[in-house]
Design an enzyme around this catalytic site. Structure first.
Site, PDB file in Angstrom:
ATOM      1  N   PHE A 127       0.867  -1.175   0.000  1.00  0.00           N
ATOM      2  CA  PHE A 127       0.000   0.000   0.000  1.00  0.00           C
ATOM      3  C   PHE A 127       0.905   1.227   0.000  1.00  0.00           C
ATOM      4  CE2 PHE A 127      -2.742   3.212   1.969  1.00  0.00           C
ATOM      5  CZ  PHE A 127      -3.889   3.055   1.205  1.00  0.00           C
ATOM      6  N   ASP A 196       2.459  -5.518   8.277  1.00  0.00           N
ATOM      7  CA  ASP A 196       1.271  -4.673   8.207  1.00  0.00           C
ATOM      8  C   ASP A 196       0.068  -5.603   8.108  1.00  0.00           C
ATOM      9  OD1 ASP A 196      -0.942  -3.186   7.273  1.00  0.00           O
ATOM     10  OD2 ASP A 196       0.338  -1.710   6.320  1.00  0.00           O
ATOM     11  N   TYR A 221     -10.260   0.272  11.328  1.00  0.00           N
ATOM     12  CA  TYR A 221     -11.525   0.707  10.722  1.00  0.00           C
ATOM     13  C   TYR A 221     -12.006  -0.227   9.618  1.00  0.00           C
ATOM     14  CZ  TYR A 221      -7.936   3.044   7.856  1.00  0.00           C
ATOM     15  OH  TYR A 221      -6.822   3.319   7.109  1.00  0.00           O
ATOM     16  N   LYS A 222     -11.263  -1.274   9.321  1.00  0.00           N
ATOM     17  CA  LYS A 222     -11.697  -2.225   8.304  1.00  0.00           C
ATOM     18  C   LYS A 222     -12.463  -3.367   8.977  1.00  0.00           C
ATOM     19  CE  LYS A 222      -7.581  -1.153   5.513  1.00  0.00           C
ATOM     20  NZ  LYS A 222      -8.189  -0.138   4.636  1.00  0.00           N
ATOM     21  N   ARG A 370     -13.001  -4.443  -6.656  1.00  0.00           N
ATOM     22  CA  ARG A 370     -12.584  -5.106  -5.430  1.00  0.00           C
ATOM     23  C   ARG A 370     -13.776  -5.306  -4.509  1.00  0.00           C
ATOM     24  NH1 ARG A 370      -8.409  -2.896  -0.869  1.00  0.00           N
ATOM     25  NH2 ARG A 370     -10.195  -1.527  -0.550  1.00  0.00           N
TER      26      ARG A 370
END
Length: 397
Positions: A127, A196, A221-222, A370
């Site tokens: 990312f 990560d 937050y995912k 996605r």
């Protein structure tokens, strides 16, 4: 075909041991397959946030740092997250953003590494923020940054490697990387492994302690449903805590934070991963959100995740006109996270059409659709509907 897939979805939902978790979230008729970007709101969180605002802040005010447990929230909430990533208590502190924690972890890893090592390996497909932060950390510490595809890390390791920063799950493709094997290879080379976990925590087993990970970071937050911008976390393995040297030695990580001394003395344990004043409102919203995990075993979540993604791929094959999409997510379970990425011509327009019809995924430019599968609230009927609507949209184009 539609009746067959729908009937199978109904049967799978009826047998789903996690099906009752869905009612804990604020959801509507939308098929929400973007929880790998922002998790849904647990229904009880607004009341908890209101209590924090009106009583803890509004009435108790400064007293809440002690009386409401605000001061110890970063470690307390870290201990709530720990079982979800396979860590014992006392190794995770919550606070700051993922980017800030990546910086702390990478710089600290170079300080933990043996003397004379001057290279930092970074996931070449990472990312973007991880790459940006790693590059800055390398410049600041005088190291050379070496981008490497995760599969090629073992061959790139050597006596100059100080630290390696890798993603457990690739954010574009959903590929699950070999955390146990790569961590072992990093250690064999004498380096420090930093992971990560943004796209794996809360979706599949991680096993930080079992696999000997040194440092790890992740967002909340995912799949952890902490809310937009909810604070991230930092894992420091117990064996490294005494030597963990944070590049951001803030006052709340001081051994005596209220002593206000000019000299910095780090606190014991994971507390030394803290920096400044905790962001209490979002942190306590996260703490409340974690209640939805009570009584849930991560192995159950992983089993459902694989079943959901398997079923989605099967439904896509059945509903979507041949040749219109290609999965870039690995078919093998050992290489798959909890998302499916489909390469598709006119992906931007297709995703817009899906959203207009109540199926929410997201776009990874230029051509990837996605879809994230959050097992606590996504069901098999959602999967069938998403694939059917995708097929209808593509048939009309």
């Amino acid at each position: 075909m539609s009746e067959s897939f729908a009937a199978r979805a109904a049967a799978l939902d009826a047998a789903d041991p996690l099906a009752d978790r869905r009612k804990l979230f604020t959801l509507d008729d939308t098929v929400y397959l973007d929880g790998n970007s922002l998790g849904a709101l647990p229904a009880h969180v607004p009341a908890r946030v209101q209590e924090v605002l009106t009583r803890e802040w509004g009435e108790l005010r400064i007293r809440s740092w002690d009386e409401s447990g605000w001061w110890t929230a970063p470690e307390r909430i870290g201990d709530r997250i720990a079982p979800l990533v396979g860590a014992a208590a006392g190794q995770i502190v919550v606070g700051d953003s993922t980017s800030v924690n990546v910086f702390k972890a990478v710089v600290a890893a170079t300080r933990l590494a043996p003397e004379g090592r001057d290279e930092i390996l970074v996931d070449a497909t990472t990312f973007p923020t991880d790459g940006y932060i790693a590059e800055s950390a390398a410049r600041i510490t005088g190291h050379r940054l070496v981008p490497v595809a995760p599969a090629e890390v073992p061959g790139a390791l050597g006596p100059r490697t100080a630290a390696v920063l890798l993603n457990h799950v690739d954010y574009r493709t959903g590929r699950l990387h070999d955390l146990p094997g790569l961590t072992a290879a990093v250690h064999e080379a004498g380096a420090i492994a930093v992971w990560d976990l943004c796209h794996s925590a809360g979706a599949l087993p991680v096993g930080l302690d079992a696999h000997g990970v040194d440092l790890a970071v992740g967002c909340t937050y995912k799949y952890l449903n902490g809310g937009p911008g909810s604070p991230a976390y930092l894992y420091v393995a117990e064996r490294h805590q005494a030597a963990f040297d944070s590049p951001l030695p803030g006052w709340t990580s001081h051994a005596d934070p209220f002593g206000m001394t000019p000299e910095y003395t780090p606190a014991d344990g994971a507390v030394r991963g803290r920096v400044g004043t905790p962001d209490i409102l979002s942190m306590l919203a996260l703490e409340a959100s974690l209640d939805v995990w009570d009584g849930v075993f991560i192995d159950e979540v992983r089993a459902k995740s694989l079943a959901l993604t398997d079923f989605f791929l099967e439904c896509v094959a059945g509903y979507v006109p041949e040749g219109r999409v290609t999965s870039v997510t690995p078919a093998a379970h050992v290489e798959r996270g909890s998302q499916v990425a489909l390469r598709c011509e006119d992906a931007k327009q297709v995703m817009s059409a899906l959203i207009a019809r109540g199926v929410v995924g997201d776009l990874r430019r230029p051509d990837v659709l996605r879809f994230g599968f959050t097992p606590l609230y996504v069901g098999f009927a959602d999967v069938e509907r998403a694939a059917r609507v995708l097929g209808e949209v593509l048939a009309q184009r």
